[in-house]
Design a protein around this motif. Sequence first.
Motif: not given
Length: 736
Positions: A102-114, A181-186, A268-272
């Motif tokens: 019924s639904q396909v969604s994408l969630e990105i956590a991080g600075p947004g590399l792509i 879900k995509v998690t980008e870590y600094v 942190l307020n960003i994945p790290a």
Amino acid sequence: MRKTSVLPILTALFVFISSILFGFVLRDVQFEGLKTISKNELVSVYGAYIGKDVNMYAIEDIISQLEEFGYFKDIQYVLEDVPGKENEKVLVIKVVENEPVSQVSLEIAGPGLIAKETLQSSITLQEGKAFSFVKFWESISNIAKIYSDNGYIAATPKSQDKTFAFVYISGRVDGNSVLFKVTEYVLYDLEFEVLSDDEQFKVEFKNIEKELSLPKYKDYESKNPLLKIFDSPKNYVPNLQKLQEFFQSISRYVYFKIVDISTSEVDLNIPAKKLVVTVTDNTVVSQPVHLKGIKTKGNTIFSEKELVGETKEGTYTNFDILKAVQNTKNKYDKAGYYINLNLEIGSDGYLYIIVSETKIRNVKITGNERTKTYVFDDLIAVKPGDYLNRNQLQVTYIELKKSNFFKDVNLNFEPVDKDSVDIVVNVLEKDKKFDFQGGITWGPVKNKPWYEGFAGIISLSSTNPFGYGENFSVSLQKALSTTDLSLNFGIRKPFEMPLSISSSISFNQETQEGTTTTKWSTSAGISTLKLPIGQFSLTANYSETTTSSTTTLTTKTMALTGSYVYETLDNLYVPMKGYSFTLSGTKYFPLSEQGSDAISYFAEATYHLPLSETVSLASRIYNAQVIQTSGAPVNFSLAGPYQVRGVKSEEKGTVLVLNNNEIRFKEPEQIFYFSIFYDLGFIGQSYTFDNLISSAGIELGLVLPMFGLVRFGTGLQILPAFSPNFNTYFILGQTF
């Protein structure tokens, strides 16, 4: 007891064996139970079998491939005879689809590399279609591949080692909804834990630690808000190259070895993540030993004295021995050589450092399917018989990239034995031989209506289309009152001669206030290839200018120019490191009464000091002068690539002095850059410097297919008087 008849069993077995051995013609495949999946999507599974003689192995293959799609919770089939057609059958496949998504969604956590749109386009699981775990995992793998192709280390729930993964891709199925879900870590921090009782080593490691670094997000947090404008959290997600460079830096030291590497997430307020590297000192001897001294063996590039100094008898600690080995390694590393080191106790009481210097056995060139090898082989600085040197490898890479002959260049070396390697130079030919462009552009035109700024442009250009090192371009620009046509051609090493040849023809016509000025010129030049001492060139140019109004005046001039260039720049469009020096002189010969009789020269020096991987300090000093005897005046102006940016100057003169300075920001391999500049210039008839002009501002540059490097920016005039009004400018062509 009742006996079971074996006849039905034998009959069924006979039919099964017959279907395998003798087969049948598959006339058609029909489906029952398809709801969200169309039959067309499944043709690839059975299409090749239709109308062919098949057996049960083919049927099982079709069913197996259908199961691999993952759309169906149950698959059954029957073979039905075709009425009136002997030995022809129809395969009827009955399927039960999984529940639709019924639904396909994408969630990105991080600075947004792509870009999110790029990641979404790689998801193969679709809304409204039957759910498939195959497509679910395929989507996760596709997202991970995008990050990997961009140089990042990505992990998924199926990955083995996630220690160094700074991008994590996962998915969750909640009823009929799917979330990726995509998690980008600094990298928040980098810490070293030292396990050692040797105080000398601990002191030394504190100095070494300063050289072992990665961009840390905690440093970004503490930056001045103004400096953050020129930075981004994206720069603190380590990619594979940065991690490789970090561990290569560690490998330069023999004092210690890594015993553990771990990461932990930071709240942190960003994945790290925090990276912890645990090291301990290498142990050669557990107790101090008495030696006659330390010597070397196998070294030919440097002498023993250059490597370890004077040989002294005495007591040596573990750290003393390691320091001698480190000094030896540092000497080779600083010069760029690849070596292997070992230790050996001699029967004569000396400790020997065994040096294995790596030689190049052969250089292989691959991938040049179109380009002739002789066109570019002189750009390869590494030669058979040379000692392997990273500086020469880097020079080779830079020079091949600057040639613009290839889409990509890669250098690798293949070990032959412990003391020799083969170098592999792999090039990738360009996909497009020719680049055709057209469009409409607009730029401000002084003292003319705004619509005069519009112009139509068409161009055809190519570099190395046939593999002979040739390049040519044809461009036409037509505005209401001006016409510009230019043709350029050049070739590198024609007929394998060690030189380059270039030629050009240009035509320009402009009508203004009843006066038409027509100018055409042609030139031909020859230059040496890049030599260790620089590059020399000689160019002849003929120009003819006709001005028509109530009368007609024609001026004809021949010019002969000699130039010398020495440069070590890493890029010809936007260099970030290296320097250059150019000296050029021109003699003008009058071929008509109004033709110019003059001598001119210019000298230019540039220097680019890299402050980091993405920031460079660039400076240029330029000086030009004309000594005129007669004829149409030859003048310079502060315009085009040689201008005080952001200051409008119409003055012309025979003496020009210019100093451009900027802090340049550019990501590797990107087609754009940003800079903050300060310029100082002078134009006049002599070196009086009584009308200095200066400015400060910002500039943005972008490489466009049709125009090359387009630079535009704005500046504030500082001298001769400060002006609070910003002045915008456009420049076509490379930076200094």
